[in-house]
Design an enzyme around this catalytic site. Structure first.
Site, PDB file in Angstrom:
ATOM      1  N   TYR A 143       0.842  -1.208   0.000  1.00  0.00           N
ATOM      2  CA  TYR A 143       0.000   0.000   0.000  1.00  0.00           C
ATOM      3  C   TYR A 143       0.874   1.254   0.000  1.00  0.00           C
ATOM      4  O   TYR A 143       0.717   2.130  -0.854  1.00  0.00           O
ATOM      5  CB  TYR A 143      -0.901  -0.038   1.229  1.00  0.00           C
ATOM      6  N   ASP A 144       1.819   1.326   0.961  1.00  0.00           N
ATOM      7  CA  ASP A 144       2.640   2.545   1.104  1.00  0.00           C
ATOM      8  C   ASP A 144       3.465   2.808  -0.153  1.00  0.00           C
ATOM      9  O   ASP A 144       3.458   3.913  -0.706  1.00  0.00           O
ATOM     10  CB  ASP A 144       3.628   2.402   2.282  1.00  0.00           C
ATOM     11  N   GLN A 207       0.191   4.413  20.443  1.00  0.00           N
ATOM     12  CA  GLN A 207       0.383   4.969  19.091  1.00  0.00           C
ATOM     13  C   GLN A 207      -0.716   5.988  18.812  1.00  0.00           C
ATOM     14  O   GLN A 207      -1.822   5.847  19.332  1.00  0.00           O
ATOM     15  CB  GLN A 207       0.411   3.847  18.031  1.00  0.00           C
ATOM     16  N   ARG A 273       1.150   9.892  14.140  1.00  0.00           N
ATOM     17  CA  ARG A 273       0.748  10.468  12.851  1.00  0.00           C
ATOM     18  C   ARG A 273      -0.153  11.686  13.081  1.00  0.00           C
ATOM     19  O   ARG A 273      -1.182  11.583  13.742  1.00  0.00           O
ATOM     20  CB  ARG A 273       0.016   9.424  12.024  1.00  0.00           C
TER      21      ARG A 273
HETATM   22  P1  NAD Z   1     -12.658   1.885   0.603  1.00  0.00           P
HETATM   23  O1  NAD Z   1     -11.984   0.562   0.681  1.00  0.00           O
HETATM   24  O2  NAD Z   1     -13.969   2.060   1.302  1.00  0.00           O
HETATM   25  O3  NAD Z   1     -12.883   2.328  -0.915  1.00  0.00           O
HETATM   26  C1  NAD Z   1     -12.069   1.918  -1.971  1.00  0.00           C
HETATM   27  C2  NAD Z   1     -12.974   1.624  -3.156  1.00  0.00           C
HETATM   28  O4  NAD Z   1     -12.150   1.257  -4.271  1.00  0.00           O
HETATM   29  C3  NAD Z   1     -13.924   0.469  -2.899  1.00  0.00           C
HETATM   30  O5  NAD Z   1     -15.215   0.796  -3.339  1.00  0.00           O
HETATM   31  C4  NAD Z   1     -13.326  -0.669  -3.718  1.00  0.00           C
HETATM   32  O6  NAD Z   1     -14.289  -1.628  -4.108  1.00  0.00           O
HETATM   33  C5  NAD Z   1     -12.702   0.084  -4.867  1.00  0.00           C
HETATM   34  N1  NAD Z   1     -11.598  -0.647  -5.510  1.00  0.00           N
HETATM   35  C6  NAD Z   1     -10.556  -1.273  -4.898  1.00  0.00           C
HETATM   36  N2  NAD Z   1      -9.757  -1.829  -5.822  1.00  0.00           N
HETATM   37  C7  NAD Z   1     -10.293  -1.535  -7.040  1.00  0.00           C
HETATM   38  C8  NAD Z   1      -9.935  -1.855  -8.376  1.00  0.00           C
HETATM   39  N3  NAD Z   1      -8.842  -2.579  -8.659  1.00  0.00           N
HETATM   40  N4  NAD Z   1     -10.735  -1.409  -9.381  1.00  0.00           N
HETATM   41  C9  NAD Z   1     -11.849  -0.680  -9.125  1.00  0.00           C
HETATM   42  N5  NAD Z   1     -12.241  -0.373  -7.864  1.00  0.00           N
HETATM   43  C10 NAD Z   1     -11.477  -0.792  -6.843  1.00  0.00           C
HETATM   44  O7  NAD Z   1     -11.601   2.955   1.122  1.00  0.00           O
HETATM   45  P2  NAD Z   1     -11.739   4.522   1.392  1.00  0.00           P
HETATM   46  O8  NAD Z   1     -11.457   4.750   2.808  1.00  0.00           O
HETATM   47  O9  NAD Z   1     -12.989   5.034   0.813  1.00  0.00           O
HETATM   48  O10 NAD Z   1     -10.487   5.054   0.567  1.00  0.00           O
HETATM   49  C11 NAD Z   1     -10.631   5.660  -0.708  1.00  0.00           C
HETATM   50  C12 NAD Z   1      -9.284   6.159  -1.193  1.00  0.00           C
HETATM   51  O11 NAD Z   1      -8.742   7.098  -0.267  1.00  0.00           O
HETATM   52  C13 NAD Z   1      -8.237   5.057  -1.355  1.00  0.00           C
HETATM   53  O12 NAD Z   1      -7.471   5.321  -2.497  1.00  0.00           O
HETATM   54  C14 NAD Z   1      -7.385   5.199  -0.117  1.00  0.00           C
HETATM   55  O13 NAD Z   1      -6.077   4.758  -0.350  1.00  0.00           O
HETATM   56  C15 NAD Z   1      -7.447   6.696   0.126  1.00  0.00           C
HETATM   57  N6  NAD Z   1      -7.218   6.999   1.547  1.00  0.00           N
HETATM   58  C16 NAD Z   1      -8.175   6.750   2.490  1.00  0.00           C
HETATM   59  C17 NAD Z   1      -7.916   7.025   3.828  1.00  0.00           C
HETATM   60  C18 NAD Z   1      -8.934   6.795   4.915  1.00  0.00           C
HETATM   61  O14 NAD Z   1      -8.627   6.999   6.092  1.00  0.00           O
HETATM   62  N7  NAD Z   1     -10.163   6.427   4.623  1.00  0.00           N
HETATM   63  C19 NAD Z   1      -6.668   7.536   4.197  1.00  0.00           C
HETATM   64  C20 NAD Z   1      -5.707   7.749   3.204  1.00  0.00           C
HETATM   65  C21 NAD Z   1      -6.001   7.491   1.884  1.00  0.00           C
HETATM   66  N1  UDP Z   2      -5.951  -0.593  15.748  1.00  0.00           N
HETATM   67  C1  UDP Z   2      -6.346  -1.081  16.987  1.00  0.00           C
HETATM   68  N2  UDP Z   2      -7.420  -1.908  17.034  1.00  0.00           N
HETATM   69  C2  UDP Z   2      -8.137  -2.253  15.933  1.00  0.00           C
HETATM   70  C3  UDP Z   2      -7.739  -1.739  14.669  1.00  0.00           C
HETATM   71  C4  UDP Z   2      -6.639  -0.916  14.610  1.00  0.00           C
HETATM   72  O1  UDP Z   2      -5.734  -0.791  18.019  1.00  0.00           O
HETATM   73  O2  UDP Z   2      -9.120  -3.005  16.079  1.00  0.00           O
HETATM   74  C5  UDP Z   2      -4.803   0.328  15.688  1.00  0.00           C
HETATM   75  C6  UDP Z   2      -3.761   0.000  14.632  1.00  0.00           C
HETATM   76  O3  UDP Z   2      -2.800  -0.910  15.138  1.00  0.00           O
HETATM   77  C7  UDP Z   2      -3.174   1.381  14.363  1.00  0.00           C
HETATM   78  C8  UDP Z   2      -4.347   2.326  14.563  1.00  0.00           C
HETATM   79  O4  UDP Z   2      -5.295   1.604  15.342  1.00  0.00           O
HETATM   80  O5  UDP Z   2      -2.183   1.691  15.310  1.00  0.00           O
HETATM   81  C9  UDP Z   2      -4.993   2.771  13.258  1.00  0.00           C
HETATM   82  O6  UDP Z   2      -5.256   1.621  12.506  1.00  0.00           O
HETATM   83  P1  UDP Z   2      -6.093   1.650  11.147  1.00  0.00           P
HETATM   84  O7  UDP Z   2      -6.104   0.251  10.626  1.00  0.00           O
HETATM   85  O8  UDP Z   2      -7.389   2.314  11.392  1.00  0.00           O
HETATM   86  O9  UDP Z   2      -5.282   2.625  10.180  1.00  0.00           O
HETATM   87  P2  UDP Z   2      -3.731   2.890   9.884  1.00  0.00           P
HETATM   88  O10 UDP Z   2      -3.534   4.306  10.272  1.00  0.00           O
HETATM   89  O11 UDP Z   2      -2.868   1.984  10.717  1.00  0.00           O
HETATM   90  O12 UDP Z   2      -3.585   2.613   8.436  1.00  0.00           O
END
Ligand code: NAD
Ligand code: UDP
Length: 316
Positions: A143-144, A207, A273
């Protein structure tokens, strides 16, 4: 405008679709339903401005659009680690295909990047100029590093092909419509507290994370897309909490009798973070408006309804 939202049936994507539809745009929602669901966009089915396409972004697609919000990618560690190779493919090939589309039709392209590009940060809070501390071979790397390559591709298409791009670095976001089985911390704790099972705190809970309510985040994405600033721009709420504090808040809001259970900390879990949002404040005039307590109070009833569990708000 005709606007494509990839990942539009997911958590953030569906809130973005709502905002764009309410503003009167034509919206094409593209999703493979890996972590998203049609239910999230059900209210727009049959609307003449709305189109839903089942498609995987790892395959190319030809469409005519003016703007592309590229969100398709699983965001919860549980889901992106389920098939790490697919996660990388989604980030690399998916972003490549969407940038190719943007280039062909001269659409503006916004990448939903992430605070994860900072890895386990050695600088706190994180500003956009920090290059990060990412393990290239760990369980979070798909992912990262996937998102880091997606950012690289975005800037290379901009420099090489003049594609009009925007990059948002999104920090932890929560709100209604997160999947019940999403696996991220806010949804896990809410589901556990509503079901009366122990809240699973990983590690000792020291954390930290900074939690942004989804309506604030969507406002930031729309402002960035329509601004002149290319990015990357941090979008997140700078109020920082330990995971244990979050558990205690949710416990107090839902069920003070529910236990807190400590579980092993997953590897490479970032210790701290918090976004530095000076840039977003300056170039977008944006900052979050919904404090954590209020955001949780708006989120919990939606989970209670979907779980079929009665919920009476607690006074805190
Ligand atoms: P989510 O998992 O709810 O939504 C992701 C969507 O993408 C889903 O509907 C999934 O079905 C679709 N998807 C996944 N792989 C796909 C593919 N190969 N082709 C077509 N569709 C696909 O997650 P979210 O929280 O809504 O995140 C949306 C975006 O924001 C992501 O790119 C994520 O990396 C980014 N983001 C979210 C957060 C957060 O905290 N929610 C933080 C940082 C970045
Ligand atoms: N975490 C937790 N309990 C849970 C799920 C997550 O303590 O049931 C912790 C996880 O280890 C991380 C933080 O909560 O330190 C945020 O996790 P999340 O998966 O929401 O997002 P991240 O920022 O790690 O991508």
């Amino acid at each position: 405008m005709r606007i494509l939202v990839t990942g539009g049936a997911g958590f953030i994507g569906s809130h973005l679709v709502d905002r764009l539809m309410e503003a009167g745009h034509e919206v094409i929602c593209l999703d493979n339903y890996f972590t998203g669901t049609k239910r999230n966009v059900l209210r727009w089915m049959g609307h003449p401005n709305f189109e839903l396409i089942r498609h995987d972004v790892t395959d190319p697609i030809r469409l005519e659009v003016d703007q592309i919000y590229h969100l398709a990618c699983p965001a919860s560690p549980v889901h992106y680690q389920y098939n790490p190779v697919k996660t990388i493919k989604t980030n690399v090939m998916g972003t490549l295909h969407m940038l190719g589309l943007a280039k062909r039709v001269k659409a503006r392209f916004l990448l939903a990047s992430t605070s994860e590009v900072y890895g386990d940060p050695l600088v706190h809070p994180q500003s956009e100029s920090y290059w990060g501390n990412v393990n290239p071979i760990g369980i979070r790397s798909c992912y990262d590093e996937g998102k880091r390559v997606a950012e690289t591709l975005t800037f290379d298409y901009h420099r090489q092909n003049n594609v009009d791009v925007r990059v948002a670095r999104i920090f932890n976001t929560y709100g209604p419509k997160m999947q019940v089985n999403d696996g991220r911390v806010v949804s896990n704790f809410i589901v556990q507290a509503l079901q009366g099972t122990p809240l699973t705190v990983y590690g000792d809970g020291s954390q930290t994370r900074s939690f942004c309510y989804v309506s604030d985040l969507v406002e930031g994405l729309i402002r960035l897309m329509n601004s002149d600033y290319i990015g990357p721009v941090n979008l997140g709420n700078p109020d920082e909490y330990t995971v244990l504090e979050l558990a205690q808040k949710i416990q107090a809001l839902i069920n003070p009798r529910v236990e807190i259970q400590f579980k092993p900390l997953p590897s490479d879990d970032p210790q701290r973070r918090r976004p530095d949002i000076t840039l977003a404040r300056t170039v977008l005039g944006w900052q979050p408006t919904v404090p954590l307590l209020e955001g949780l109070q708006r989120t919990i009833p939606d989970f209670a309804e979907r779980l079929g569990v009665p919920y009476t708000p607690m006074m805190v």
